[in-house]
Design an enzyme around this catalytic site. Structure first.
Site, short mmCIF file in Angstrom:
data_model
loop_
_atom_site.label_atom_id
_atom_site.label_comp_id
_atom_site.label_asym_id
_atom_site.label_seq_id
_atom_site.Cartn_x
_atom_site.Cartn_y
_atom_site.Cartn_z
N ASP A 199 6.51 0.94 7.35
CA ASP A 199 5.14 0.50 7.07
C ASP A 199 4.44 1.55 6.22
O ASP A 199 4.00 2.55 6.73
CB ASP A 199 4.38 0.32 8.37
CG ASP A 199 2.92 -0.06 8.17
OD1 ASP A 199 2.62 -0.69 7.14
OD2 ASP A 199 2.10 0.27 9.02
N HIS B 141 4.09 3.51 12.97
CA HIS B 141 2.90 4.23 13.44
C HIS B 141 3.20 5.21 14.57
O HIS B 141 2.28 5.70 15.20
CB HIS B 141 1.80 3.26 13.90
CG HIS B 141 1.22 2.48 12.77
ND1 HIS B 141 0.11 1.67 12.93
CD2 HIS B 141 1.56 2.37 11.47
CE1 HIS B 141 -0.18 1.09 11.78
NE2 HIS B 141 0.69 1.51 10.88
N ASP C 128 1.60 -10.34 0.83
CA ASP C 128 1.36 -8.95 1.21
C ASP C 128 2.24 -8.65 2.42
O ASP C 128 2.96 -9.51 2.92
CB ASP C 128 -0.12 -8.75 1.53
CG ASP C 128 -0.52 -7.27 1.59
OD1 ASP C 128 0.33 -6.40 1.32
OD2 ASP C 128 -1.69 -6.99 1.90
N HIS D 20 0.84 -1.20 0.00
CA HIS D 20 0.00 0.00 0.00
C HIS D 20 0.87 1.25 0.00
O HIS D 20 1.98 1.26 0.53
CB HIS D 20 -0.97 0.02 1.19
CG HIS D 20 -0.33 -0.02 2.54
ND1 HIS D 20 -0.04 1.12 3.26
CD2 HIS D 20 0.05 -1.06 3.33
CE1 HIS D 20 0.49 0.79 4.44
NE2 HIS D 20 0.55 -0.53 4.50
N GLU E 35 -4.80 1.63 2.99
CA GLU E 35 -4.80 0.46 3.86
C GLU E 35 -4.88 0.86 5.32
O GLU E 35 -5.51 0.17 6.14
CB GLU E 35 -3.54 -0.37 3.60
CG GLU E 35 -3.53 -1.75 4.27
CD GLU E 35 -2.97 -1.75 5.69
OE1 GLU E 35 -3.10 -2.77 6.37
OE2 GLU E 35 -2.42 -0.71 6.11
N GLU E 36 -4.26 1.99 5.65
CA GLU E 36 -4.24 2.43 7.04
C GLU E 36 -5.61 2.85 7.54
O GLU E 36 -5.82 3.02 8.75
CB GLU E 36 -3.24 3.58 7.22
CG GLU E 36 -1.81 3.26 6.82
CD GLU E 36 -1.14 2.26 7.76
OE1 GLU E 36 -1.80 1.79 8.69
OE2 GLU E 36 0.03 1.94 7.54
N ASP F 109 -0.07 4.36 1.17
CA ASP F 109 -0.36 5.35 2.21
C ASP F 109 0.39 5.07 3.51
O ASP F 109 0.87 3.95 3.74
CB ASP F 109 -1.86 5.41 2.47
CG ASP F 109 -2.43 4.08 2.96
OD1 ASP F 109 -2.12 3.05 2.33
OD2 ASP F 109 -3.17 4.08 3.95
#
Length: 597
Positions: A215, A566, A281, A180, A252-253, A182
């Site tokens: 991530d 994160h 993935d 992803h 995705e987030e 984002d």
């Protein structure tokens, strides 16, 4: 993932010894026996996974005398055979300082583009916050020109990307890779805590710093690096036999509603239901557990359910309060919830049970726990003893069972006004052995007595629980918050006849070994893992039954979430990033020449 891979430059050899004889993945799976770690838990978003840390004393263990070949069997490393020359050439390239600096440029350039996604964003074309993905796409086009001129690109909902590298044999199911674009937003109040600005892509000689370096832009550029590897393959006149598909979502987030959810039907139309050989993935990685390095590709994901608990009662002036206000009653309900966690048991055949079984092959596992795990398959008392000891690690216990976390609470509007409403949202991550329905039923039943105690009319998930005509002081309502619940994902096959899992396992060993310039099957053990969070694969269940969540990164003793993922100071070592490149290169070449998929 915590301390990142800090391997030195000498671990990036520029040459590779002559290849050993090719080993068929299906027949070699019982060759060595090794094991795994028990913990991977995603914190965020995404996920990822946590590892097991031993709370026990260390027991003596003779590894070679006591291993059990029927439990957690291993495959040999799988080195490309017909594609060996190309694999060796690319491996030599990846070992050079020049390539490492190219990798730094790719990742740092991507990190500098703040592709943040937010909760409750408006539709694409309406909400201007999506526009930054145009800049990101321009960057990819400029950075990977051969890939974009050769592969077929389909854009879905403007920013969703599907690249198709057509193989010469259309009868073969394609390999599907996913990532992803984002990243989670950076809190303005935390910017001062970053050692380097969050969107600087700063390289300190060892690490690239910035939001998304772990991530998942490292995974996306890892995908793009594959595209870079593809560019090298194209320069060497390589044409894949098996089609390779790259799918990239952009939210995705925030649950993938605009991205992967719109990509899924297009991917389904392209190759049909169960039309893909396997899917890889983002997910967990590898690390040392109980004295062995263990990789834990996620073969399952827990389910998801947000429950809104709403208490309504009459308002009024706070100088004339009732015995319990809406906030007081809600507080009692929440305390009762936390006092009554879900009952958790380790069940035979579950992904977490398989993880526990693999631990018997680690040299530092306590002797008594090893003995109980070995006998657990045929002895219920041994299983419960092992369960009790394993559950001493709270993270492992959370992976096994359904969890509950009170994450949001609200009530009241003024200090001298009785609150007419108070609500909270409880997040559940649902065990692979349970369901959304079972989770709702448990919550409903647990709060029934409290509704009676406070004389509340009670409705749960649209069903009236108490008598509608009975007088009541207030109202208690349970409902799904924001979105519908998500069932746990089906568990991907991992048996000795599960060729995709065996191929992935052999590929992981080869990538790990080649990055360190070593040969052999004992340097790394492979174990099934589980994701506590959800990835974009939640939308791809119809595409293949062989879905794996794996990122091939060093996670401080296992496949946990990376340091800074994160949160502040997200970073990745360039050594770790290059190793990810080796992994995806080896995967593409191994899948390309496999006749068993």
């Amino acid at each position: 993932m915590s301390p990142l891979n800090e391997k030195s430059d000498q671990l990036l050899p520029g040459t590779w010894p002559p290849p050993p004889p090719r080993r068929a993945v299906a027949s070699s799976s019982a060759s060595k026996i090794v094991a795994l770690r028990t913990g991977l838990v995603v914190l965020a978003v995404f996920a990822s996974t946590f590892l097991w840390r031993s709370p026990f004393g260390i027991g003596s263990y003779n590894f070679h005398e006591q291993t059990n070949a029927d439990i957690c069997p291993q495959v040999s490393e799988l080195i490309p055979s017909s594609n060996f020359d190309l694999w060796e050439t690319l491996g030599d390239t990846y070992g050079t300082d020049a390539f490492k600096m190219r990798a730094v440029d790719w990742l740092a350039g991507a990190v500098r583009i703040p592709t943040e996604s937010y909760d409750q964003m408006g539709p694409v074309g309406v909400d201007p916050r999506w526009d930054k993905f145009n800049t990101f796409h321009d960057y990819m086009l400029k950075s990977f020109p051969l890939v974009h001129s050769t592969l077929e690109l389909t854009k879905v909902n403007t920013y969703g990307l599907i690249y198709v590298w057509k193989g010469t044999d259309s009868s073969l199911k394609p390999l599907l890779l996913a990532a992803h674009q984002d990243v989670v937003p950076v809190e303005e109040t935390t910017i001062g805590q970053w050692l380097h600005p969050p969107f600087s892509g700063y390289f300190d000689g060892e690490r690239v710093w910035g939001r998304g370096s772990q991530d998942d832009k490292s995974g996306l550029i890892g995908e793009l690096f594959i595209r870079t590897a593809m560019e090298s393959m194209l320069e060497n006149k390589f044409q894949p036999t098996r089609t390779v598909v790259l799918a990239s979502g952009f939210d995705e987030e925030t649950s993938g509603l605009h991205g992967a959810q719109t990509l899924a039907p297009v991917l389904l139309e392209m190759f049909g239901e169960n039309g893909y050989a396997m899917l890889v993935d983002e997910g967990s990685g590898y690390g040392e557990q109980f004295g062995r390095v263990i990789a834990t590709p996620g073969v399952a994901e827990k389910g998801y359910l947000d429950v809104m608990i709403n208490v309504a009662s009459p308002g009024g002036h706070s100088s004339l309060p009732p015995p319990h206000t809406s906030i007081g009653m809600l507080a009692d309900i929440l305390v009762n919830l936390e006092k009554n966690p879900f009952e958790v048991h380790l069940e035979k055949g579950s992904p977490t049970y398989l993880m526990a079984q693999c631990l018997i092959h680690t040299p530092e596992l306590p002797t008594s726990l090893r003995r109980d795990i070995i006998h657990a398959e045929h002895n219920e008392r041994a299983l419960r003893r092992a369960e009790e000891e394993l559950f001493g690690n709270s993270m492992f216990k959370s992976l096994v069972g359904t969890t509950q976390a009170i994450d949001l609470v609200h009530g009241g509007v003024k200090v001298n006004a009785l609150p007419e409403q108070a609500w909270a949202v409880v997040n559940h991550r649902i065990s692979t052995q349970s369901s959304v329905v079972a989770t709702k039923q448990r919550d409903t039943q647990l709060l029934k007595s409290i509704a009676g105690e406070f004389n509340l009319s009670y409705t749960a998930f649209g069903a009236r629980i108490t008598d509608a005509d009975a007088p009541a002081f207030g109202i208690l309502t349970l409902s799904e918050a924001y979105t519908h619940g998500l069932e746990p994902a089906a568990v991907s096959p991992t048996g000795q006849d599960a060729v995709p899992y065996q191929l992935l396992s052999g590929t992981i060993k080869t990538a790990y070994n080649s990055h360190r310039g070593v040969l052999g099957d004992d340097s790394l053990l492979i174990s099934p893992g589980i994701m506590s969070g959800n990835t974009d694969t939640r939308y791809y269940w119809k595409l293949t039954e062989h879905i794996f969540r794996y990122g091939h990164s060093d996670g401080n003793g296992g496949g946990s979430l990376g340091s800074g993922v994160h949160t502040v100071n997200e970073a990745i070592t360039i050594s770790s990033f290059v190793e990810m490149i080796r992994f995806f290169t080896t995967l593409i070449l191994n899948v390309d020449e496999s006749e068993l998929l």
